[in-house]
Every structure is written in C-alpha cells, then in structure tokens.
Design an enzyme around this catalytic site. Structure first.
Site, short mmCIF file in Angstrom:
data_model
loop_
_atom_site.label_atom_id
_atom_site.label_comp_id
_atom_site.label_asym_id
_atom_site.label_seq_id
_atom_site.Cartn_x
_atom_site.Cartn_y
_atom_site.Cartn_z
N THR A 165 0.85 -1.29 -0.02
CA THR A 165 -0.22 -0.01 0.06
C THR A 165 1.04 1.22 0.02
OG1 THR A 165 -1.68 1.25 1.37
CG2 THR A 165 -0.26 0.06 2.34
N HIS A 186 3.06 -11.71 14.00
CA HIS A 186 4.22 -12.20 14.74
C HIS A 186 3.82 -13.53 15.26
CE1 HIS A 186 7.70 -11.65 16.92
NE2 HIS A 186 7.59 -10.73 17.81
#
Length: 382
Positions: free
Chosen positions: A301, A353
């Site tokens: 983006t 994560h």
C-alpha cells in the site's frame, strides 16, 4: 411471454448482494443486455443485464434489498413495446418541451434526490452530481438548497464495501499478533534511473515507469528470501506459497480496494506498470471483478500518494504481511561522513508475529532497502 429477472449465481466468497440504483421503472422499454440495476457485493459493484427485450412489467425487489443468487427481482413482458406518449396539442407545445427535458434530467437523480428536488421545485440540471457517472445524490440536492450557509448533518448507512473493510480490519487486529517494523530508503538511485530511461521506457511499453514496479520487484525477491512473510495460517497449519500474488491497494470512489497482480515473480517492470494502470482504471469506473480481488499472498500500500510520512498498515487476512510505502521527502542524512540532502522514504512492514519472527521482519525490510538503493540488482537479478 413474461420472463423473470433473476440474480445470477454469486461466487463462493460472496453470500449475498444489495440492489442499488434501478435504472428502469415499471412500464419502461428494455433491451436485452441493457443494465437494469447494480448489484453491490462486499467487494465490487456488478451490473445486472436484462435477459430479454420487452417492457419492464414489475419490480419485486426495491433499492436497498438484500438478494442472493436465483432470487427473482423483476418481470419483463417479452416482445412488448412501451406505450407511446400522447401527442400534445399545438397550444401545449411550449410546455411539452421543458417537461420532456425535465424527465430526461430526472434520470440523473437518485430516487431520494428526485423526491427532495421535486418538493423544492429544483430542476436536476441545476445541481452538480457527485455520484457515479455524475448521478445527483440526495446530499447534492441538500447542499444546493443550503447554498453553503446552513449546517447540515446526514445519517447514511455504510456501503457493503465499507462494512466489509471495517470487519476485516477489526478481524486483523483481534485475530493476529500484529507488529510493525520500520526502515528508511534513499530513493536517489531509483529516481535517477527513472529520469534517465523514462522516455525510452514509455516509447517501448506505452506506460510510465513508476516507483511501484520497483517495490513490487523488490518485494518478490525479499519474499523469496523470507518465505514466512509470504505465508498464511490455516488453523494449526502454516501454508507456504511458492508464488507471489501481490495485492496493490488502490483508491476507488467506493473506498480502498486491493486487486491482485498474479504470479508477480514472473512479471517484468512493464507488466507490473500496465497491470497497476489497468486496475486503477477499473477501480475508478467500478468495473473491477470479484476475481480481480480474490486471493493474494502479500500486499503493498502506498500512502505516500496522499502525502503520508509514516503509518502502520494493517495486514489483510489471511495474509501475514503488508508493506507500506510513504511520501518521499528531502532530508539531511549522514553519507560517507558528510551531511547531505537526499530524497528519503520511510517504509513499514506490518506482520503477524505468530509465524514471522522479528529477525525475519527486519531482514525483509533491509532486503527491500538494499534492492531499492541499488536497483541494478533488481535488473540483473542479483
């Protein structure tokens, strides 16, 4: 013969759709293939063509109705012809012309806008439309009547796309262990390369060489080196992809959409630029198909097009990573023991994560940085 107009089968990923903007009313003539109404899904707006020619006999599902594949929304009297208008008497000719013009203008108004305009005695041609294809919306009429001097508030329901975006963003924050790491990139080398070869690139490929193709190419190489960033979680399993389907976030009148560059690892610079240009055009005119935005293994983006200096992009589930590009700003940096001014860009990687360690995330961004600052490596595949 009466023919039922039914909603076509929707893709597996789309449960239902909303009817918006009927283009015909009962009694109107229709031609086979002519768009009757728009169907808004979670991702795109689809046109609903007339299956046969004739006269629209009845509408059974109004604007705003939620429908699924196979639902009957209207009936067409096949082969019929709409009643011709009665000829006006000579004395009424002067009044007939404005009335006809007003009728034509009314087609440019949404139903709600037409009601307000009629009550206020406002002609459609007096109001500038901000809707799709110049359509005059209810808010356009209200602003016209207010003359800019009154304070207005309007409560409108979210579009399906906006609701879907909200759901996915919340889903990403609630169901992923999301973290963002940052780095900065000196854009001098890429800018010099673009300036030197831009004319030749355009002459050969018919499209400009932009920054996005460099970042797509760099991302592909970084994803090969750090495959976890290109992976996805499915239950207790991790799915690794040996291909790179890169989602490119594109702004559209309906909101942010993310069409996919399939097999980006096989695309050259011109292929990438042409693909992005094509998707941008489709996003602007509302012609993106659901297939254009389904899937994807990683997303990029570019908030820099709007002037963003730094942000933390939100991952697009089930993907595990998203790269954020930002504005290019000349800043003082240390280079070979000297303070120099350089065109710098902050880049960000938001990642899940649960499957991507900090070492991999930082290494991924460092790889992007090194490839952009030395773009010859991208061209020579080093």
């Amino acid at each position: 013969m009466t023919t039922a107009v039914t909603v076509p089968a929707l893709p597996e990923s789309v449960a239902d759709a909303t009817l918006i903007n009927w283009n015909k009313k009962p009694g109107d003539s229709v031609r086979e293939g002519e768009n009757l109404v728009d169907l808004e899904t979670d991702k795109v707006v689809l046109e609903m063509p007339a299956p046969v020619s004739g006269v629209l006999k009845e509408i059974t599902a109004q604007d705003g109705a939620t429908v699924t594949g196979g639902d009957i929304i209207a009936y067409i009297e096949e082969g019929a012809v709409a009643d011709a208008p009665v000829a006006a008497a000579p004395a009424a000719e002067k009044a007939a012309a404005p009335a006809a013009a007003a009728s034509a203008d009314d087609k440019a108004l949404s139903p709600a806008a037409r009601k307000i305009a009629a009550e206020a005695g406002v002609a459609a041609g007096e109001v500038a439309g901000s809707g799709r294809g110049g359509r005059v919306t209810k808010n356009d009429v209200k602003q016209y009547l207010a003359g800019g001097s009154r304070r207005l508030e309007e409560r409108v329901p979210m579009t399906r796309l906006r609701k879907r975006i909200a759901e996915r963003l919340l889903d990403a924050q609630h169901n992923a262990a999301m973290l963002t790491t940052f780095n900065e990139v000196n854009m001098r080398a890429v800018m010099a390369l673009r300036k030197k070869y831009q004319d030749a690139f355009v002459a050969k490929n018919g499209v400009k060489l932009g920054f996005m193709s460099f970042f797509v190419k760099a991302a592909v190489e970084a994803l090969k080196k750090y495959p976890a960033v290109n992976a996805a979680i499915d239950g207790d399993d991790i799915i690794y992809h040996n291909y790179c389907d890169i989602g490119i976030a594109v702004s559209s009148p309906r909101g942010l959409v993310v069409p996919i560059l399939r097999n980006a690892e096989q695309l050259g610079f011109a292929d990438i630029e042409n693909g992005i240009l094509d998707y941008a055009g489709k996003a602007k005119d509302g012609s993106l198909a659901i297939e254009d935005m389904t899937g994807g293994t990683f997303t990029i983006t570019n908030g820099g097009t709007f002037g963003s200096m730094m942000s933390t992009p939100i991952i697009n589930p089930p993907q595990s990573g998203i790269l954020g590009m930002h504005n290019i700003v000349e800043r003082p940096i240390a280079e070979n023991g000297q303070v120099v001014i350089a065109p710098m860009m902050y880049i960000a990687l938001s990642y899940d994560h649960r499957i991507i360690d900090g070492r991999e995330a930082v290494g991924f961004l460092v790889e992007i940085k090194q490839l952009i600052e030395d773009p010859a490596r991208l061209i020579l595949n080093l």
